[in-house]
Design a protein around this motif. Structure first.
Motif, PDB file in Angstrom:
ATOM      1  N   THR A  39      80.158  23.084 -20.193  1.00  0.00           N
ATOM      2  CA  THR A  39      81.507  23.174 -19.128  1.00  0.00           C
ATOM      3  C   THR A  39      82.157  24.530 -19.000  1.00  0.00           C
ATOM      4  OG1 THR A  39      82.606  21.457 -19.787  1.00  0.00           O
ATOM      5  CG2 THR A  39      81.413  20.350 -18.022  1.00  0.00           C
ATOM      6  N   ASP A  40      82.120  25.093 -20.183  1.00  0.00           N
ATOM      7  CA  ASP A  40      82.574  26.326 -20.836  1.00  0.00           C
ATOM      8  C   ASP A  40      81.809  27.596 -20.096  1.00  0.00           C
ATOM      9  OD1 ASP A  40      80.518  26.924 -21.770  1.00  0.00           O
ATOM     10  OD2 ASP A  40      81.081  26.558 -23.769  1.00  0.00           O
ATOM     11  N   GLY A  41      81.137  27.449 -19.143  1.00  0.00           N
ATOM     12  CA  GLY A  41      80.985  29.123 -18.009  1.00  0.00           C
ATOM     13  C   GLY A  41      79.497  29.858 -19.384  1.00  0.00           C
ATOM     14  N   SER A  42      79.382  29.042 -20.335  1.00  0.00           N
ATOM     15  CA  SER A  42      78.203  29.842 -21.166  1.00  0.00           C
ATOM     16  C   SER A  42      77.354  29.777 -21.019  1.00  0.00           C
ATOM     17  CB  SER A  42      78.018  29.263 -22.628  1.00  0.00           C
ATOM     18  OG  SER A  42      78.374  28.226 -22.924  1.00  0.00           O
ATOM     19  N   THR A  43      76.856  28.626 -20.009  1.00  0.00           N
ATOM     20  CA  THR A  43      75.040  28.539 -19.479  1.00  0.00           C
ATOM     21  C   THR A  43      75.538  28.624 -17.744  1.00  0.00           C
ATOM     22  OG1 THR A  43      75.838  26.201 -19.725  1.00  0.00           O
ATOM     23  CG2 THR A  43      73.918  27.529 -21.705  1.00  0.00           C
ATOM     24  N   ALA A  44      73.922  28.666 -17.410  1.00  0.00           N
ATOM     25  CA  ALA A  44      74.160  28.107 -15.801  1.00  0.00           C
ATOM     26  C   ALA A  44      73.847  27.243 -15.381  1.00  0.00           C
ATOM     27  CB  ALA A  44      73.465  29.025 -15.231  1.00  0.00           C
ATOM     28  N   GLU A  45      74.764  26.339 -15.071  1.00  0.00           N
ATOM     29  CA  GLU A  45      74.047  24.933 -14.485  1.00  0.00           C
ATOM     30  C   GLU A  45      73.808  24.966 -13.060  1.00  0.00           C
ATOM     31  OE1 GLU A  45      74.530  22.231 -16.718  1.00  0.00           O
ATOM     32  OE2 GLU A  45      75.322  24.212 -18.817  1.00  0.00           O
ATOM     33  N   GLY A  46      73.347  23.546 -12.848  1.00  0.00           N
ATOM     34  CA  GLY A  46      72.600  23.349 -11.519  1.00  0.00           C
ATOM     35  C   GLY A  46      71.183  22.934 -11.422  1.00  0.00           C
ATOM     36  N   ILE A  47      70.745  22.957 -10.594  1.00  0.00           N
ATOM     37  CA  ILE A  47      69.369  22.526 -10.228  1.00  0.00           C
ATOM     38  C   ILE A  47      68.781  23.793  -9.182  1.00  0.00           C
ATOM     39  CG2 ILE A  47      67.780  20.442  -9.080  1.00  0.00           C
ATOM     40  CD1 ILE A  47      70.740  18.297  -9.016  1.00  0.00           C
ATOM     41  N   LEU A  48      67.600  23.456  -9.892  1.00  0.00           N
ATOM     42  CA  LEU A  48      66.722  24.892  -9.151  1.00  0.00           C
ATOM     43  C   LEU A  48      65.605  23.554  -8.425  1.00  0.00           C
ATOM     44  CD1 LEU A  48      66.957  28.258  -9.102  1.00  0.00           C
ATOM     45  CD2 LEU A  48      65.368  27.801 -11.347  1.00  0.00           C
ATOM     46  N   PRO A  49      65.326  23.661  -6.955  1.00  0.00           N
ATOM     47  CA  PRO A  49      64.292  23.311  -6.653  1.00  0.00           C
ATOM     48  C   PRO A  49      63.043  24.575  -7.137  1.00  0.00           C
ATOM     49  CG  PRO A  49      65.753  24.222  -4.911  1.00  0.00           C
ATOM     50  CD  PRO A  49      66.721  24.926  -6.313  1.00  0.00           C
ATOM     51  N   PRO A  50      61.669  23.888  -6.344  1.00  0.00           N
ATOM     52  CA  PRO A  50      60.963  25.063  -6.490  1.00  0.00           C
ATOM     53  C   PRO A  50      61.014  26.169  -5.215  1.00  0.00           C
ATOM     54  CG  PRO A  50      60.396  22.629  -6.044  1.00  0.00           C
ATOM     55  CD  PRO A  50      61.213  22.654  -5.977  1.00  0.00           C
ATOM     56  N   ARG A  51      60.458  26.771  -5.601  1.00  0.00           N
ATOM     57  CA  ARG A  51      61.270  28.927  -5.112  1.00  0.00           C
ATOM     58  C   ARG A  51      59.158  29.295  -4.590  1.00  0.00           C
ATOM     59  NH1 ARG A  51      64.285  31.491  -9.806  1.00  0.00           N
ATOM     60  NH2 ARG A  51      62.398  29.972 -10.909  1.00  0.00           N
ATOM     61  N   LEU A  52      59.730  28.938  -2.991  1.00  0.00           N
ATOM     62  CA  LEU A  52      58.216  29.072  -2.259  1.00  0.00           C
ATOM     63  C   LEU A  52      58.017  30.489  -1.344  1.00  0.00           C
ATOM     64  CD1 LEU A  52      56.786  25.505  -2.263  1.00  0.00           C
ATOM     65  CD2 LEU A  52      55.973  27.678  -3.627  1.00  0.00           C
ATOM     66  N   SER A  53      57.673  30.959  -1.026  1.00  0.00           N
ATOM     67  CA  SER A  53      57.812  31.878   0.230  1.00  0.00           C
ATOM     68  C   SER A  53      57.092  31.358   1.166  1.00  0.00           C
ATOM     69  CB  SER A  53      57.392  32.807   0.251  1.00  0.00           C
ATOM     70  OG  SER A  53      55.260  32.827   0.304  1.00  0.00           O
ATOM     71  N   GLY A  54      57.603  31.937   2.533  1.00  0.00           N
ATOM     72  CA  GLY A  54      57.062  30.872   3.807  1.00  0.00           C
ATOM     73  C   GLY A  54      56.150  30.469   4.115  1.00  0.00           C
ATOM     74  N   ASP A  55      55.133  31.728   4.077  1.00  0.00           N
ATOM     75  CA  ASP A  55      53.733  31.502   3.623  1.00  0.00           C
ATOM     76  C   ASP A  55      53.240  30.327   2.836  1.00  0.00           C
ATOM     77  OD1 ASP A  55      53.173  33.140   6.331  1.00  0.00           O
ATOM     78  OD2 ASP A  55      53.602  34.795   4.689  1.00  0.00           O
ATOM     79  N   TYR A  74      63.085  26.151  -2.187  1.00  0.00           N
ATOM     80  CA  TYR A  74      64.125  26.862  -1.457  1.00  0.00           C
ATOM     81  C   TYR A  74      62.697  27.864  -1.076  1.00  0.00           C
ATOM     82  CZ  TYR A  74      66.689  31.355  -2.323  1.00  0.00           C
ATOM     83  OH  TYR A  74      67.612  32.203  -1.669  1.00  0.00           O
ATOM     84  N   ALA A  75      62.561  28.528   0.515  1.00  0.00           N
ATOM     85  CA  ALA A  75      61.956  28.967   0.785  1.00  0.00           C
ATOM     86  C   ALA A  75      62.293  31.278   0.174  1.00  0.00           C
ATOM     87  CB  ALA A  75      61.844  29.190   2.358  1.00  0.00           C
ATOM     88  N   THR A  76      61.797  31.761  -0.550  1.00  0.00           N
ATOM     89  CA  THR A  76      62.155  33.310  -0.966  1.00  0.00           C
ATOM     90  C   THR A  76      62.572  33.933   0.633  1.00  0.00           C
ATOM     91  OG1 THR A  76      59.900  33.236  -1.623  1.00  0.00           O
ATOM     92  CG2 THR A  76      61.918  32.242  -3.271  1.00  0.00           C
ATOM     93  N   ALA A  77      61.384  33.794   0.968  1.00  0.00           N
ATOM     94  CA  ALA A  77      61.252  34.649   2.270  1.00  0.00           C
ATOM     95  C   ALA A  77      60.621  33.980   3.387  1.00  0.00           C
ATOM     96  CB  ALA A  77      59.645  36.037   1.993  1.00  0.00           C
ATOM     97  N   PRO A  78      61.138  34.435   5.331  1.00  0.00           N
ATOM     98  CA  PRO A  78      60.248  33.722   5.797  1.00  0.00           C
ATOM     99  C   PRO A  78      58.918  33.842   6.046  1.00  0.00           C
ATOM    100  CG  PRO A  78      61.395  35.812   6.920  1.00  0.00           C
ATOM    101  CD  PRO A  78      61.433  35.480   5.387  1.00  0.00           C
ATOM    102  N   VAL A  79      58.768  32.366   7.157  1.00  0.00           N
ATOM    103  CA  VAL A  79      56.598  32.493   7.424  1.00  0.00           C
ATOM    104  C   VAL A  79      56.529  33.428   8.372  1.00  0.00           C
ATOM    105  CG1 VAL A  79      56.857  30.954   9.333  1.00  0.00           C
ATOM    106  CG2 VAL A  79      54.622  30.816   8.002  1.00  0.00           C
ATOM    107  N   ASN A  80      55.153  34.312   7.571  1.00  0.00           N
ATOM    108  CA  ASN A  80      54.923  35.528   8.939  1.00  0.00           C
ATOM    109  C   ASN A  80      54.551  35.331  10.235  1.00  0.00           C
ATOM    110  OD1 ASN A  80      55.718  37.731   7.201  1.00  0.00           O
ATOM    111  ND2 ASN A  80      54.057  36.714   5.967  1.00  0.00           N
ATOM    112  N   VAL A  81      53.439  34.043  10.251  1.00  0.00           N
ATOM    113  CA  VAL A  81      52.695  33.474  11.274  1.00  0.00           C
ATOM    114  C   VAL A  81      53.056  31.436  11.052  1.00  0.00           C
ATOM    115  CG1 VAL A  81      50.997  32.821  13.132  1.00  0.00           C
ATOM    116  CG2 VAL A  81      51.530  35.062  11.750  1.00  0.00           C
ATOM    117  N   ALA A  82      54.054  31.299  11.867  1.00  0.00           N
ATOM    118  CA  ALA A  82      54.955  30.242  11.332  1.00  0.00           C
ATOM    119  C   ALA A  82      53.174  29.248  12.439  1.00  0.00           C
ATOM    120  CB  ALA A  82      55.919  29.889  12.275  1.00  0.00           C
ATOM    121  N   SER A  83      53.808  28.419  11.679  1.00  0.00           N
ATOM    122  CA  SER A  83      52.862  26.348  12.051  1.00  0.00           C
ATOM    123  C   SER A  83      53.635  25.604  12.972  1.00  0.00           C
ATOM    124  CB  SER A  83      51.613  25.570  11.185  1.00  0.00           C
ATOM    125  OG  SER A  83      53.354  25.299   9.778  1.00  0.00           O
ATOM    126  N   ASN A  84      53.020  24.456  13.099  1.00  0.00           N
ATOM    127  CA  ASN A  84      54.226  23.566  13.783  1.00  0.00           C
ATOM    128  C   ASN A  84      55.632  23.130  12.860  1.00  0.00           C
ATOM    129  OD1 ASN A  84      53.336  23.429  16.645  1.00  0.00           O
ATOM    130  ND2 ASN A  84      51.813  22.088  15.934  1.00  0.00           N
TER     131      ASN A  84
END
Length: 297
Positions: A39-55, A74-84
């Motif tokens: 808790t002293d700020g010496s590390t990055a704390e938190g939860i990191l979900p999977p990172r994927l592009s929209g496609d 976590y979407a790193t970029a929007p999808v180019n051609v969306a599905s439903n």
């Protein structure tokens, strides 16, 4: 290495003891309890979900079913051609799967940012009911879920929803009932709608003839009386009531010549406009969308 092993052992041990998993804690108080490492700020704390592009998220469409509701990526970029399922992946950010489509996670309750009240109207290119919004297509109120039926009844709709098909929305005037339908997409021109002008046409014939002239008979002659023309001397034709008694007696093929005079002419000239009686389309250029009413979720 020692710290990592300690965390794993603590997590496994706690899961056996209480059915709960703790990370960086031997005493989890929920199904999964993650405690900050420092808790002293010496590390990055938190939860990191999977990172994927929209496609990349779209490529896994078949893997996500209703039982995966609540999954976060976590979407790193929007999808180019969306599905439903990826129709809402329009920008980078956190998304959760609601069992049908990926929804963007907003800071706080999204309904506090976009407040909807029963009776709100919106246009959309979506074609089905969604999130408490119901298509205004003239359907029976009884076909709606119970909560939506109650909302519709509270708005004054007793049997059917209004049908917004091929209609524009207008603001109420005077005592007009909200939700009532009226008007037409076409205009029929009546005679009173035409401009106050004279149509010019031509009437064929002679209305005036100067000088002495006679008139010929179209049928071969004029039958005259009180003359000395072919009569018996008495000044009047006296026949014997048989057809042969006429024999041209008392008949002239033209009138006597008289002085200059005029003739009155009256009649109606019919001038066709060449029209076909077609109705005028009253619509401006338009973009086709669907109209929805909010009746609650």
């Amino acid at each position: 290495m020692k710290t990592t092993l300690t965390v794993v052992l603590a997590s496994v041990l706690s899961s056996y003891v209480s059915g709960q998993v703790g990370i960086n804690t031997a005493n989890p108080i929920t199904s999964l309890d993650i405690v900050a490492k420092r808790t002293d700020g010496s590390t990055a704390e938190g939860i990191l979900p999977p990172r994927l592009s929209g496609d990349e998220i779209k490529a896994g469409d078949a893997q996500y079913v209703n039982s995966h509701a609540g999954t976060i990526v976590y979407a790193t970029a929007p999808v180019n051609v969306a599905s439903n399922k990826t129709a809402n992946l329009t920008s980078s950010g956190l998304y959760y799967f609601d069992g049908n489509v990926w929804q963007k996670m907003m800071p706080g309750d999204p309904r506090k940012f976009n407040v909807q009240t029963a009776g709100d109207i919106k246009n959309s290119v979506q074609d089905t009911d969604h999130n408490g919004w119901y298509l205004l297509n003239g359907r029976s109120i009884s076909s709606l879920p119970a909560a939506a039926q109650n909302s519709a009844s509270g708005l004054g709709f007793t049997s059917i929803l209004p049908d917004a098909t091929d209609r524009i929305l207008k603001t109420r005037v005077g005592a007009e009932l909200l939700g009532s339908e009226g008007g037409s997409n076409h205009i029929s021109i009546t005679r009173s709608n035409l401009p106050d002008i004279n149509l010019i046409g031509i009437v064929s014939g002679t209305a005036e003839s100067a000088g002495s002239h006679a008139h010929t008979a179209d049928e071969g002659g004029y039958l005259v009386g009180g003359t000395s023309v072919g009569n018996n001397g008495s000044g009047h034709y006296q026949g014997t009531a048989v057809a042969s008694s006429w024999g041209g007696v008392g008949m002239l093929n033209k009138t006597s010549t008289t002085g200059a005079h005029t003739h009155s002419l009256s009649g109606v000239a019919t001038i066709p406009t060449g029209g076909q009686g077609m109705k005028l389309d009253n619509r401006s250029a338009y973009l086709v969308v669907n109209t929805f009413i909010y009746l609650g979720e």
